[in-house]
Design an enzyme around this catalytic site. Structure first.
Site, PDB file in Angstrom:
ATOM      1  CG  LEU A 499       8.975 131.035 156.894  1.00  0.00           C
ATOM      2  CD1 LEU A 499       9.874 129.726 156.362  1.00  0.00           C
ATOM      3  CD2 LEU A 499       8.218 131.395 154.699  1.00  0.00           C
ATOM      4  N   GLY A 500       6.221 132.970 160.255  1.00  0.00           N
ATOM      5  CA  GLY A 500       5.123 132.558 160.865  1.00  0.00           C
ATOM      6  C   GLY A 500       5.772 132.494 161.910  1.00  0.00           C
ATOM      7  N   GLY A 505       8.453 130.160 168.751  1.00  0.00           N
ATOM      8  CA  GLY A 505       9.370 131.302 168.609  1.00  0.00           C
ATOM      9  C   GLY A 505       9.051 131.391 167.110  1.00  0.00           C
ATOM     10  CG  ASP A 624       0.477 121.375 169.618  1.00  0.00           C
ATOM     11  OD1 ASP A 624      -0.973 121.600 169.360  1.00  0.00           O
ATOM     12  OD2 ASP A 624       1.274 121.987 169.868  1.00  0.00           O
TER      13      ASP A 624
END
Ligand SMILES: *[C@@H]1O[C@H](CO)[C@@H](O)[C@H](O)[C@H]1NC(C)=O
Ligand SMILES: *[C@@H]1O[C@H](CO)[C@@H](O)[C@H](O)[C@H]1NC(C)=O
Ligand SMILES: *[C@@H]1O[C@H](CO)[C@@H](O)[C@H](O)[C@H]1NC(C)=O
Ligand SMILES: *[C@@H]1O[C@H](CO)[C@@H](O)[C@H](O)[C@H]1NC(C)=O
Ligand SMILES: *[C@@H]1O[C@H](CO)[C@@H](O)[C@H](O)[C@H]1NC(C)=O
Ligand SMILES: *[C@@H]1O[C@H](CO)[C@@H](O)[C@H](O)[C@H]1NC(C)=O
Ligand SMILES: *[C@@H]1O[C@H](CO)[C@@H](O)[C@H](O)[C@H]1NC(C)=O
Ligand SMILES: *[C@@H]1O[C@H](CO)[C@@H](O)[C@H](O)[C@H]1NC(C)=O
Length: 813
Positions: A499-500, A505, A624
């Site tokens: 997925l990305g 990771g 974040d």
């Protein structure tokens, strides 16, 4: 000493004020007349009394306002129900000791009253904001004939008593204004209720709307923020003559007030001299759970749950059908009826105590005696410690328990009567904990131990079906998935399933054997920093439960491989849809992300963040927050993800400094990016950026306004100042959006990205501002107005690991 020119100017001004106001008087006697245009000023120059017209009204009222504050803030109105039509009114003191407002035919349209008469009455405006009528020769407050503090309008001031005086029969309470232009009593009232043990009610048209309390010896049950503030002292006097509550400011230079708004929000305000504005720092109701009796008898409201209402442990919905329809008013009933003989008590912790109107109390009993007292009477349903400050006393309930909510902090304990047979069904101990502080600590330790245990074994473990829910957390554990199951689910980590890249990771999509779709986050074995973040994520997210936070299903450890398994989000992350660029056409984007969905997403993120900051047991700063960390489920509900860099902070501590700055450019607040200072307000900044991105459909980072080289924030602010905010709206929305919602979102976004952290609202204010129609304070210039310059300055010490994901500063400045 401040020796700057500005400081000197301020000093000079404060010297001049007494001279200017020396013409004003604070006391009038029977020879004086206050005409429209004249004023009285308290001796220290804090308050002023005079005639005024509220809003655009032309009616004249006599009122008291802050003298030193530039924004006219009326705290009391004399003739709130009988306005003067024009400037012809006069205010006089008359025998036997009353203050009267006369119109131009000398008819009394309003007056104070008195039960005694004196020879030489005077009226004096005190520095507390209290207007008193007294004998000229008698300064003793006990002998005042009348005082405005006994008859407040919508404002409670420090030093003002609130509650009942049983001797005079006066009940001091607040009532809202009708409108901004009409100070007459409106729909809402806020008063002390002494039917049982003292508590506060806010009523709407005389019907209970919100309940605060009962008094616990330290504060009113259900309030938290009030006592966190060290500048206040809360004083409660309870005896046969009075039940009187007041707040004293310890620091006299702090200017504050507590008001009841026309829409039924009680708010505490503090004046900020630096920015010359009132700032709200307490709102009641704070959320839906504050609504009186929302969950019915024996129901408990927890704002972090969805739905918010649950039955207390050992209770079941009385009317299951209406309960599932989200009509909780019928409440809950015991699973096992009481028999009276041999009943026991179960302890429930971390709650706001139930309605105390049908209670009895005894100050001299201990908790043990209290229990015995409750057992003696079959209609006694529960008991608790009366006075937390003395750790003694007994409070007993004699009716069904209503209006309970769970609190993330400063909750109380209550012991509820149960049939003896419930002990057997419980297994061992009859004490059930709901969100108590101890259980949080136990929980943290449990998860840590479990994690280390798994970490050490590093061997394949069997799938354990673990269920964990908010109130059952003692039994919770993080389920472990077998490596083979994960391999199968992700098709051996095939690239097609990727997925990305997440914070530490790659992330893969998968489907378990039972069909459940999952996302697997794999910690790359090369990453050293990743291990800390992995642990961090486990520690935090395992304990967080909120519909706007992504849910962790379990973990998997295999040799050097560490994986986290989440629920799968079909709509991926917000940035993919929002900034999809060539992948997503405008039309498709508009279908997926029309304005109602965008507004829903903004609100959802706000609630998730509020939960992290305030309502979760850990109080967490995410650090974040960005579009790629907002995942969307099949109904486009936003879920905050990636807690790899989150930090928990203690009860009082709200900010910290870090030597390692992690985060993402474009979302980082100036004080964090430059000085490594992070706080809840740095998350608020990131949230503001997100809001502006969602409205505009453009990234803050990389956005460049062709004319002025401003970033998105600067561009939004410029448009806002020129009242052209509408031009910011994503063109793909066309004309189909709700204008007030869009403008409000932009405004709130700009408030959140203000340069100074103190100026930015808290998430609780943000949630309220998004949901209400009230007037918002003006926004100041955002931080990183000209982003490029500032970044250039700090990026010299920056190393960037992945393209934009984590930045690291080896040394703070
Ligand atoms: C009222 O006050 C003024 C001074 O402000 C004083 O001169 C006058 O005598 C006072 N009148 C009475 C009745 O006390
Ligand atoms: C005020 O209004 C009254 C009647 O409403 C009128 O008689 C009077 O002249 C007015 N006074 C002034 C100063 O406008
Ligand atoms: C009102 O009272 C003042 C002072 O007592 C007096 O001078 C004035 O004539 C009175 N006006 C009327 C309309 O009675
Ligand atoms: C003055 O007030 C009285 C009592 O409310 C009222 O009857 C009268 O009309 C008022 N006079 C004027 C000029 O408005
Ligand atoms: C004064 O007026 C208020 C409000 O009308 C009333 O509640 C109170 O009992 C009165 N007090 C006296 C001493 O007459
Ligand atoms: C419990 O009490 C209620 C009301 O008194 C009654 O309707 C119900 O049948 C009782 N339940 C049991 C299991 O006895
Ligand atoms: C409180 O409890 C004590 C001890 O049982 C008893 O003597 C006293 O009368 C009680 N007070 C009230 C007000 O019930
Ligand atoms: C139990 O308490 C209630 C409420 O105070 C009271 O009315 C009732 O008389 C008490 N019953 C007994 C047996 O003491």
């Amino acid at each position: 000493m401040n020796t700057s020119p500005k400081g000197f100017l301020l000093l000079a001004c404060s010297l001049i004020i007494p001279i200017i106001s020396s013409g004003a008087i604070d006391t009038i006697n029977t020879t004086h007349i206050i005409r429209d245009g004249d004023t009285m000023v308290s001796s220290g120059g804090m308050f002023e009394l005079g005639f005024f017209s509220p809003g655009n009204s032309r009616n004249r009222y006599v009122g008291i306002w802050f003298k030193k504050i530039t924004v006219r803030t009326v705290v009391w109105v004399a003739n709130r129900e009988v306005p003067l039509p024009n400037e012809s009114g006069v205010l006089k003191v008359m025998e036997p000791g009353i203050l009267a407002l006369l119109n131009d035919t000398n008819a009394t349209i309003w007056s104070s009253n008195t039960s005694r008469s004196v020879q030489n009455p005077v009226a004096q405006l005190l520095d507390s904001g209290n207007l008193v009528v007294r004998n000229a020769a008698d300064n003793n407050p006990e002998n005042f004939l009348w005082q405005s503090f006994d008859y407040p309008t919508d404002t409670f001031l420090p030093g003002m008593g609130f509650g009942w005086n049983f001797v005079t029969g006066i009940n001091t309470y607040l009532s809202s204004w009708k409108t901004n232009e009409d100070p007459a009593p409106g729909d809402y009232a806020y008063f002390m209720d002494t039917t049982g043990y003292p508590q506060i009610f806010m009523t709407k048209n005389k019907v209970e709307h919100i309940r605060i309390g009962p008094w616990t010896g330290l504060r009113f049950s259900g309030t938290t923020n009030a006592i966190e503030d060290p500048t206040y002292k809360l004083i409660m006097v309870m005896n046969e003559n009075e039940v009187n509550y007041r707040e004293e400011t310890i620091d006299r230079s702090v200017i504050s007030r507590f008001t009841l708004s026309q829409s039924g929000v009680a708010q505490r305000w503090t004046w900020v001299d630096r920015t010359q504005e009132w700032v709200i720092y307490l709102n009641v109701p704070a959320d839906n759970c504050d609504n009186y009796k929302l969950c019915g008898a024996y129901g408990s409201c927890n704002i972090a749950n969805s739905p918010s209402c649950e039955c207390l442990d050992k209770f079941v919905p009385k009317d299951p059908e209406s309960w599932v329809r989200a009509d909780w008013s019928s409440g809950c009933i015991r699973k096992t009826n009481l028999s009276c003989q041999g009943d026991v008590f179960f302890k429930y912790s971390g709650i706001k105590l139930p309605d105390a109107r049908h209670t009895r109390h005894n100050e001299s009993l201990t908790l043990e005696e209290c229990r015995a007292e409750c057992l003696r009477n079959c209609s006694c349903t529960a008991y608790t410690l009366l006075d937390l400050s003395k750790s003694s006393g007994c409070l007993l309930w004699f009716e069904d328990l209503i209006d309970i909510r769970e609190l993330s902090q400063d909750g109380q304990e209550i012991y509820i009567r149960m049939a003896a047979s419930e002990i057997d069904s419980e297994g061992k101990k009859p004490e059930v904990l709901i969100g108590s502080l101890t259980s949080v600590i136990v929980m943290v330790l449990l998860v840590l131990c479990l994690f280390l245990y798994i970490w050490k074994r590093r061997s394949e473990s069997k799938i354990r079906k673990g269920r964990y829910r908010g109130s059952n957390e003692e039994h919770s554990e993080l389920p472990s998935f077998s490596y083979s199951a994960i391999l199968k689910a992700t098709n051996y980590f095939s690239d097609d399933n990727k997925l990305g890249e997440g914070g530490f990771g790659p992330v893969y999509k998968g489907a378990l054997e039972d069909g459940q779709e999952i996302a697997v986050k794999r910690l790359s074995s090369t990453s050293t920093q990743g291990i800390d973040e992995f642990k961090n994520e486990v520690i935090f997210i395992a304990k967080l439960q909120h519909r706007n936070l992504v849910r962790l299903l379990g973990c998997c450890i295999q040799g050097e491989e560490n994986m986290l398994i989440y629920e799968y989000m079909p709509h991926k992350s917000l940035d993919v849809i929002l900034f999809g660029g060539h992948l997503t056409s405008d039309r498709k984007r508009n279908v997926l992300l029309d304005w109602p969905k965008r507004f829903h997403i903004i609100n959802g993120i706000a609630r998730g963040l509020l939960y992290l900051h305030q309502d979760s047991r850990l109080r967490i700063i995410h650090r974040d927050l960005k579009a790629s960390n907002i995942l969307l489920d099949s109904d486009m509900n936003p879920k905050i993800s990636d807690f790899g860099t989150a930090r928990s902070f203690g009860g009082n501590e709200t900010s910290a400094k870090t030597r390692r700055v992690v985060g993402t450019y474009g979302y980082m607040s100036p004080e964090y990016a430059v000085d490594g200072l992070f706080s809840v307000k740095s998350d608020v900044f990131s949230f503001g950026v997100l809001v502006l991105e969602i409205v505009s459909g453009k990234r803050n980072r990389g956005f460049s306004d062709s004319d002025y080289h401003l970033n998105l924030l600067g561009h939004a602010w410029t448009l806002y100042k020129e009242e052209r905010s509408l031009e910011l709206v994503d063109a793909s929305l066309g004309k189909s959006f709700c204008l007030p919602e869009v403008l409000r979102s932009i405004h709130v976004g700009l408030l959140c990205v203000q340069k100074k952290p103190d100026d930015r609202p808290s998430m609780s204010s943000v949630v309220l501002m998004l949901g209400n129609e009230g007037v918002l304070p003006p926004a100041n210039q955002p931080g990183f107005f000209l982003e490029r310059e500032v970044i250039a300055q700090s990026s010299t010490t920056t190393t960037t690991s992945t393209n934009e994901l984590t930045i690291t500063m080896p040394e703070g400045r």
